[in-house]
Design a protein around this motif. Structure first.
Motif, PDB file in Angstrom:
ATOM      1  N   ASP A 186       5.860   0.218  -3.888  1.00 51.48           N
ATOM      2  CA  ASP A 186       6.663  -0.395  -4.947  1.00 51.48           C
ATOM      3  C   ASP A 186       7.265  -1.739  -4.538  1.00 51.48           C
ATOM      4  O   ASP A 186       8.011  -2.347  -5.305  1.00 51.48           O
ATOM      5  CB  ASP A 186       7.792   0.554  -5.371  1.00 51.48           C
ATOM      6  CG  ASP A 186       7.280   1.837  -6.004  1.00 51.48           C
ATOM      7  OD1 ASP A 186       6.180   1.794  -6.591  1.00 51.48           O
ATOM      8  OD2 ASP A 186       7.963   2.870  -5.905  1.00 51.48           O
ATOM      9  N   ILE A 187       6.942  -2.179  -3.322  1.00 52.36           N
ATOM     10  CA  ILE A 187       7.530  -3.419  -2.795  1.00 52.36           C
ATOM     11  C   ILE A 187       6.444  -4.485  -2.664  1.00 52.36           C
ATOM     12  O   ILE A 187       5.509  -4.347  -1.868  1.00 52.36           O
ATOM     13  CB  ILE A 187       8.208  -3.182  -1.430  1.00 52.36           C
ATOM     14  CG1 ILE A 187       9.284  -2.095  -1.556  1.00 52.36           C
ATOM     15  CG2 ILE A 187       8.812  -4.484  -0.900  1.00 52.36           C
ATOM     16  CD1 ILE A 187       9.920  -1.706  -0.229  1.00 52.36           C
ATOM     17  N   ALA A 188       6.552  -5.545  -3.439  1.00 54.40           N
ATOM     18  CA  ALA A 188       5.570  -6.634  -3.363  1.00 54.40           C
ATOM     19  C   ALA A 188       5.710  -7.384  -2.039  1.00 54.40           C
ATOM     20  O   ALA A 188       6.834  -7.617  -1.564  1.00 54.40           O
ATOM     21  CB  ALA A 188       5.776  -7.605  -4.523  1.00 54.40           C
ATOM     22  N   PRO A 189       4.606  -7.777  -1.402  1.00 47.88           N
ATOM     23  CA  PRO A 189       4.683  -8.591  -0.193  1.00 47.88           C
ATOM     24  C   PRO A 189       5.447  -9.893  -0.467  1.00 47.88           C
ATOM     25  O   PRO A 189       5.326 -10.466  -1.557  1.00 47.88           O
ATOM     26  CB  PRO A 189       3.220  -8.876   0.155  1.00 47.88           C
ATOM     27  CG  PRO A 189       2.453  -7.790  -0.518  1.00 47.88           C
ATOM     28  CD  PRO A 189       3.211  -7.484  -1.769  1.00 47.88           C
ATOM     29  N   SER A 226       0.865  -1.179   0.000  1.00 45.87           N
ATOM     30  CA  SER A 226       0.000   0.000   0.000  1.00 45.87           C
ATOM     31  C   SER A 226       0.903   1.231   0.000  1.00 45.87           C
ATOM     32  O   SER A 226       2.130   1.112  -0.034  1.00 45.87           O
ATOM     33  CB  SER A 226      -0.891   0.004   1.238  1.00 45.87           C
ATOM     34  OG  SER A 226      -0.123   0.304   2.399  1.00 45.87           O
ATOM     35  N   ALA A 227       0.320   2.413   0.069  1.00 43.60           N
ATOM     36  CA  ALA A 227       1.124   3.637   0.063  1.00 43.60           C
ATOM     37  C   ALA A 227       2.053   3.711   1.266  1.00 43.60           C
ATOM     38  O   ALA A 227       3.060   4.422   1.229  1.00 43.60           O
ATOM     39  CB  ALA A 227       0.202   4.855   0.030  1.00 43.60           C
ATOM     40  N   LEU A 255      13.699   1.868   4.602  1.00 47.23           N
ATOM     41  CA  LEU A 255      14.563   2.809   5.307  1.00 47.23           C
ATOM     42  C   LEU A 255      15.591   3.446   4.371  1.00 47.23           C
ATOM     43  O   LEU A 255      16.090   4.542   4.641  1.00 47.23           O
ATOM     44  CB  LEU A 255      15.264   2.111   6.476  1.00 47.23           C
ATOM     45  CG  LEU A 255      14.365   1.703   7.645  1.00 47.23           C
ATOM     46  CD1 LEU A 255      15.141   0.865   8.658  1.00 47.23           C
ATOM     47  CD2 LEU A 255      13.762   2.938   8.332  1.00 47.23           C
ATOM     48  N   LYS A 256      15.883   2.752   3.278  1.00 47.41           N
ATOM     49  CA  LYS A 256      16.840   3.296   2.304  1.00 47.41           C
ATOM     50  C   LYS A 256      16.160   4.121   1.214  1.00 47.41           C
ATOM     51  O   LYS A 256      16.809   4.568   0.273  1.00 47.41           O
ATOM     52  CB  LYS A 256      17.652   2.159   1.691  1.00 47.41           C
ATOM     53  CG  LYS A 256      18.676   1.579   2.667  1.00 47.41           C
ATOM     54  CD  LYS A 256      19.442   0.411   2.056  1.00 47.41           C
ATOM     55  CE  LYS A 256      20.502  -0.096   3.036  1.00 47.41           C
ATOM     56  NZ  LYS A 256      21.167  -1.317   2.536  1.00 47.41           N
ATOM     57  N   GLY A 257      14.845   4.323   1.353  1.00 43.25           N
ATOM     58  CA  GLY A 257      14.177   5.250   0.461  1.00 43.25           C
ATOM     59  C   GLY A 257      13.143   4.688  -0.491  1.00 43.25           C
ATOM     60  O   GLY A 257      12.438   5.454  -1.165  1.00 43.25           O
ATOM     61  N   GLU A 258      13.007   3.355  -0.589  1.00 49.30           N
ATOM     62  CA  GLU A 258      11.988   2.803  -1.484  1.00 49.30           C
ATOM     63  C   GLU A 258      10.592   3.031  -0.903  1.00 49.30           C
ATOM     64  O   GLU A 258      10.389   3.011   0.312  1.00 49.30           O
ATOM     65  CB  GLU A 258      12.209   1.303  -1.708  1.00 49.30           C
ATOM     66  CG  GLU A 258      13.340   0.973  -2.660  1.00 49.30           C
ATOM     67  CD  GLU A 258      13.312  -0.485  -3.076  1.00 49.30           C
ATOM     68  OE1 GLU A 258      12.291  -0.919  -3.662  1.00 49.30           O
ATOM     69  OE2 GLU A 258      14.298  -1.197  -2.815  1.00 49.30           O
TER      70      GLU A 258
END
Length: 320
Positions: free
Chosen positions: A281-284, A129-130, A274-277
């Motif tokens: 944009d990250i799939a579970p 999600s966002a 934590l590194k900015g992604e």
């Protein structure tokens, strides 16, 4: 000279601020060996990724003692600390976080969630999600039934317990019925929403099934010793989807997802955030074969009058 001194002090202050460790708040539904493994796996993997505790990161921990009425209070306390990230453990707690945490600038990484899509935590399996993504514990019941057939050749009916009020349990039941149909096994599901009712509900399996297999249900997993006592009394082999070393002599075996590995996978996602992604944009994470462990207990089988099949006598699954 004064302005040079002021600039130097400002630079030093900015450097100190940049060096402040990031606060990661861990919020769990309760303290249980399996759920604690998620937090421990998370912290261990974060250390492997280079986050030194006390220098790069600090951790807070709150839990609701398995009391739903305390969850909003726990989440308010966590949010008030303005952490860099929250690790939220269990489906119900993450669902409450979606509604209860108002500062959507704080990313939430989930752990110990079976199906985050059905639970409404993420929109689909390709995106977070966002403000949230994480590591799911989607079971592999196809593999579980293959395992059961090896331990109990000829098994036809399997009983399980579930809480109809939990989305986590609903997802598990849909998946286990689909896998059972493919395996030629009938699943007998008995609903239970109160741990006090477990002895009576387990008793209903007597003479009706060949074995009991417990899904990842909070109401059941917090009371497995009670289930084990009744299962032994009615001479039914009991298998669990959560490994509990202290119960290895009471249960017939385990086909279990690793809660510690779940925490490790959640840490990988936390690192990316934590590194900015962006969480969206990250799939579970979906568990792979290596995230599951299979065990067989000779003592647990013997307790209900069964023995280890000849084909498994030299198996690495055997518990000592």
């Amino acid at each position: 000279m004064k302005w040079l001194l002021a600039a130097a002090l400002l630079t030093a202050a900015n450097g100190a601020a940049l060096a402040d460790p990031k606060l990661v708040e861990i919020a769990s539904f309760g303290e249980h060996p399996a759920l604690n493994q998620v937090a421990e796996g998370f912290k261990a993997r974060m250390a492997e990724l280079g986050y030194v505790e006390g220098k790069d990161v600090t951790y807070g921990f709150q839990h609701a003692n398995f009391d739903r009425s305390l969850v909003p209070q726990i989440l308010q306390q966590v949010e008030a600390k303005h952490p860099a990230l929250i690790l939220a453990i269990t489906t119900g707690l993450n669902q409450a976080a979606v509604r209860g945490i108002t500062d959507k600038s704080i990313p939430v990484v989930f752990g110990a969630v079976v199906d985050p899509v059905v639970a409404g935590i993420v929109p689909d399996w390709q995106h977070g999600s966002a403000w949230s993504s994480g590591a799911s514990m989607l079971p592999d019941f196809d593999a579980s039934f293959d395992y059961l057939k090896k331990v109990l050749p000829g098994v036809k009916k399997v009983g399980t317990l579930f809480n109809p009020g939990e989305d986590n349990d609903t997802s598990n039941m849909e998946l286990i019925h689909k896998a059972a149909a493919k395996a030629g096994i009938e699943v007998v599901g008995v609903p239970v929403d109160n741990p006090n009712d477990l002895p009576q509900r387990v008793q209903t399996f007597a003479g009706q099934v060949d074995a009991i297999f417990l899904i990842q249900s909070n109401v059941v997993q917090t009371s497995v010793p009670v289930v084990a006592q009744v299962a032994q009394r009615i001479k039914l082999p009991l298998f669990n989807s959560v490994y509990a070393p202290d119960l290895k002599d009471q249960l017939a075996g385990f086909h279990a997802i690793s809660y510690r590995k779940n925490g490790e996978h959640a840490a990988d996602i936390a690192d990316r955030i934590l590194k900015g992604e962006k969480p969206a944009d990250i799939a579970p994470y979906v568990p792979k074969a290596e995230d599951f462990d299979a065990y067989v207990s000779p003592k647990g089988l013997a307790g209900v009058g069964l023995t280890v099949p000849e084909a498994l006598k030299d198996s690495p699954w055997l518990l000592k």
